[in-house]
Write a protein that holds these residues in place. Structure first.
Motif, PDB file in Angstrom:
ATOM      1  N   TYR A  30      34.965  69.828  98.654  1.00 40.61           N
ATOM      2  CA  TYR A  30      35.187  70.252 100.028  1.00 40.61           C
ATOM      3  C   TYR A  30      34.910  69.078 100.958  1.00 40.61           C
ATOM      4  O   TYR A  30      33.889  68.415 100.841  1.00 40.61           O
ATOM      5  CB  TYR A  30      34.278  71.420 100.397  1.00 40.61           C
ATOM      6  N   THR A  38      37.803  72.414 107.347  1.00 41.94           N
ATOM      7  CA  THR A  38      37.384  72.073 105.990  1.00 41.94           C
ATOM      8  C   THR A  38      38.591  72.087 105.065  1.00 41.94           C
ATOM      9  O   THR A  38      39.393  73.022 105.101  1.00 41.94           O
ATOM     10  CB  THR A  38      36.319  73.054 105.471  1.00 41.94           C
ATOM     11  N   GLN A  40      39.812  71.966 101.027  1.00 41.47           N
ATOM     12  CA  GLN A  40      39.363  72.260  99.664  1.00 41.47           C
ATOM     13  C   GLN A  40      40.313  71.579  98.680  1.00 41.47           C
ATOM     14  O   GLN A  40      41.526  71.773  98.753  1.00 41.47           O
ATOM     15  CB  GLN A  40      39.351  73.763  99.421  1.00 41.47           C
TER      16      GLN A  40
END
Length: 252
Positions: A30, A38, A40
């Protein structure tokens, strides 16, 4: 690679990275960038990159708990009241609940200090420079210990001496050096220092203080960096002449 969006470059001055293991799922990385975005990244035959649905800033992780938060408008500190905890079970987030902190903070531990029936413990450095220890239960965060306001940005938690009890490593406040480098103007010569705190009962006491390091400590991590089954402290130091990584190990 990341950053192909409309977020101004100036808003990316503080980024965090977390690597997690999802149990039955694949490992993931992350990457969080202010104010609340954010990414991933999961690995398989081809890397997959997605934006996390809730778009938090991922701040710290223990075995089962993930702490998320948001930046202040000035992006100098994290908003204590917006701190939340997610609990992982079987590779999925099963429970999300608020664990608000009563103060804004600019550093937070990269792992929990302890876990037990009394709840998890987490350490932060608040905006005033106090290193504070909080005990978390299912809905609240309670202050159990703090230091005078002598610490700056930078914090790591881990077992450095192999006794099974994690130590806290924190940086002293950034101060202009009283003995600046001969090669740099006085106004540009900054030194940094980290302090190791060891647990004694319910308190933490200073066990070792580093010499003054020329430059600014921008990050610290505790992990087994050289696969010798002993943890080391990795310090990232940025100075006027460039950046370097230093490794420290406890002497038995």
């Amino acid at each position: 690679q990341y950053g192909d969006d409309d977020t101004p470059t100036s808003d990316r001055t503080r980024r965090r990275m977390l690597a997690t293991h999802h149990g039955v799922d694949r490992d993931a990385l992350y990457i969080s960038a202010p104010p609340d975005r954010t990414w991933q990244v999961k690995w398989g035959s081809e890397p997959q990159t997605t934006i996390v649905e809730h778009q938090p800033m991922f701040l710290a992780q223990s075995t089962e708990r993930l702490i998320v938060g948001q930046m202040t408008a000035e992006q100098l500190t994290y908003r204590g009241g917006a701190t939340n905890c997610w609990v992982w079970q079987e590779g999925k987030i099963r429970l999300k609940h608020p664990c608000p902190l009563p103060v804004d903070y600019h550093s937070i531990a990269t792992r929990m200090i302890a876990s037990g029936p009394a709840g998890d413990e987490i350490v932060i450095v608040d905006a005033e420079g106090h290193l504070q220890l909080y005990r978390l239960d299912s809905q609240t965060a309670r202050l159990v210990w703090q230091t005078p306001p002598i610490f700056g940005e930078g914090l790591a938690v881990g077992d450095l001496n192999g006794d099974g009890v994690p130590e806290i490593v924190a940086t002293a406040k950034d101060l202009p050096s009283s003995t600046p480098s001969k090669e740099l103007p006085d106004a540009l010569a900054f030194f940094d220092q980290f302090i190791i705190l060891e647990r004694k009962g319910e308190l933490y006491v200073e066990s070792w203080k580093s010499p003054w390091l020329e430059g600014k400590i921008v990050d610290m991590k505790i992990a087994d960096a050289d696969n010798d089954d002993r943890n080391e402290l990795t310090v990232c130091l940025r100075g006027r002449r460039g950046s370097q990584i230093q490794l420290y190990a406890a002497i038995q």
